[in-house]
Motif scaffolding. Structure first.
Motif, mmCIF file in Angstrom:
data_model
loop_
_atom_site.group_PDB
_atom_site.id
_atom_site.type_symbol
_atom_site.label_atom_id
_atom_site.label_comp_id
_atom_site.label_asym_id
_atom_site.label_seq_id
_atom_site.Cartn_x
_atom_site.Cartn_y
_atom_site.Cartn_z
ATOM 1 N N VAL A 200 61.398 117.997 77.966
ATOM 2 C CA VAL A 200 62.694 117.472 78.402
ATOM 3 C C VAL A 200 62.610 116.017 78.845
ATOM 4 C CG1 VAL A 200 62.648 118.008 80.895
ATOM 5 C CG2 VAL A 200 64.795 118.226 79.607
ATOM 6 N N ALA A 201 61.424 115.479 79.044
ATOM 7 C CA ALA A 201 61.276 114.160 79.656
ATOM 8 C C ALA A 201 61.988 113.058 78.871
ATOM 9 C CB ALA A 201 59.796 113.821 79.828
ATOM 10 N N ALA A 202 61.695 112.931 77.579
ATOM 11 C CA ALA A 202 62.273 111.830 76.802
ATOM 12 C C ALA A 202 63.791 111.955 76.650
ATOM 13 C CB ALA A 202 61.593 111.726 75.439
ATOM 14 N N PRO A 203 64.329 113.122 76.259
ATOM 15 C CA PRO A 203 65.797 113.211 76.181
ATOM 16 C C PRO A 203 66.469 113.020 77.528
ATOM 17 C CG PRO A 203 64.768 115.343 75.713
ATOM 18 C CD PRO A 203 63.680 114.341 75.709
ATOM 19 N N LEU A 204 65.828 113.442 78.601
ATOM 20 C CA LEU A 204 66.367 113.207 79.938
ATOM 21 C C LEU A 204 66.436 111.702 80.210
ATOM 22 C CD1 LEU A 204 65.325 115.031 83.196
ATOM 23 C CD2 LEU A 204 65.411 112.552 83.132
ATOM 24 N N GLY A 205 65.349 111.004 79.917
ATOM 25 C CA GLY A 205 65.338 109.568 80.146
ATOM 26 C C GLY A 205 66.417 108.840 79.367
ATOM 27 N N ARG A 206 66.606 109.241 78.118
ATOM 28 C CA ARG A 206 67.656 108.604 77.308
ATOM 29 C C ARG A 206 69.039 108.892 77.876
ATOM 30 N NH1 ARG A 206 64.019 110.314 73.130
ATOM 31 N NH2 ARG A 206 65.214 112.223 72.773
ATOM 32 N N ALA A 207 69.240 110.101 78.383
ATOM 33 C CA ALA A 207 70.561 110.477 78.912
ATOM 34 C C ALA A 207 70.906 109.708 80.180
ATOM 35 C CB ALA A 207 70.609 111.978 79.180
#
Length: 266
Positions: free
Chosen positions: A127-134
């Motif tokens: 979840v880290a990368a999509p969370l960061g983008r969001a």
């Protein structure tokens, strides 16, 4: 109370202290009686209505790759369903939570609560990368944390890579916190400065087993480096007042109502 606001991250600067940080929202006994679960639209609406300053939550990834607000890896505790969140699509999760307060994706949370400040815990590597983008477009009102510094840094890196991003505030994971504690114990100014570099808050328990994490020396060092101290999870009003007297900047609590009564009526 503790830090120079001119150097603080926008997440913290210009906002009243003490911070009351609603742990997974606020589920009163009345809401619990009608089946409302933590980390839901209803729980966060209730937290803000009760007077919370920040909303603490956790993020997981669904089977179809959507970031949703959920603490546990599976649905057993909140929905009596043994499946992992990673095994369920968003549409089905929406159905499951329809009678439990309403599921929030991270993007829904950031848009439906446009004035809220969010404290987001990265619960998995996936979840880290999509969370960061969001969170990148909303970084001024988001703090990213995780027990895993690897997950936390991956989320921050993904946010930083987005165009026109505002890097979120951040609080250390376990390893970074240990470095802070050892640095403070050493008393070496340069070591302490390096340990606090890049941090905006220390979000910590009072104790870990027999070891006392929160100490006057740690609070003083954090204050000297412009870093706030938030203690979790505190549900007793008298203890909240005692922590505030020690110099902490905020509490993470399941009881927003108790915190408001204890800390705002002084």
């Amino acid at each position: 109370m503790s830090t120079d606001e001119s150097t603080q991250h926008p997440y913290l600067a210009g906002r009243a202290r003490p911070r009351i940080i609603a742990h997974r929202g606020f589920v009163s006994s009345e809401l619990a009686a009608i089946g409302v679960a933590e980390n839901t639209r209803a729980a966060f609406t209730a937290a803000l209505a009760a007077g919370a300053d920040c909303l603490e939550t956790d993020c997981r990834l669904t089977r179809d790759g959507v970031v949703v607000l959920a603490h546990d890896a599976d649905l057993t505790r909140v929905a009596n369903d043994s499946r992992a969140i990673a095994q369920v699509d968003l549409a089905e999760l929406d159905e499951i939570f329809a009678a439990r307060g309403g599921l929030l994706t991270l993007e829904r949370a950031l848009t439906e609560f446009p004035r809220a400040h969010w404290n987001v815990d990265v619960k998995s590597r996936a979840v880290a990368a999509p969370l960061g983008r969001a969170v990148a477009p909303h970084g001024a009102r988001v703090l990213v944390t995780s027990f895993s510094d690897a997950y936390r840094r991956a989320a921050l890196a993904a946010a930083a890579a987005e165009p026109r991003a505002t890097l979120p505030a951040t609080s250390p994971g376990k390893r970074a916190l240990v470095r802070v504690l050892l640095a403070v114990a050493s008393g070496a100014p340069r070591v302490i400065e390096r340990a606090f570099a890049g941090l905006d808050a220390l979000q910590i328990p009072e104790r870990h087993g027999r070891f006392r994490v929160l100490t006057p020396r740690l609070i003083a060092a954090a204050r000297a480096h412009g870093v706030e101290v938030h203690v979790w999870t505190v549900n007793d009003g008298q203890r909240m007042r005692e922590l505030l007297a020690m110099g902490v900047d905020g509490v993470v609590t399941d009881r927003t109502d108790v915190a408001v009564a204890a800390l705002r009526s002084r």
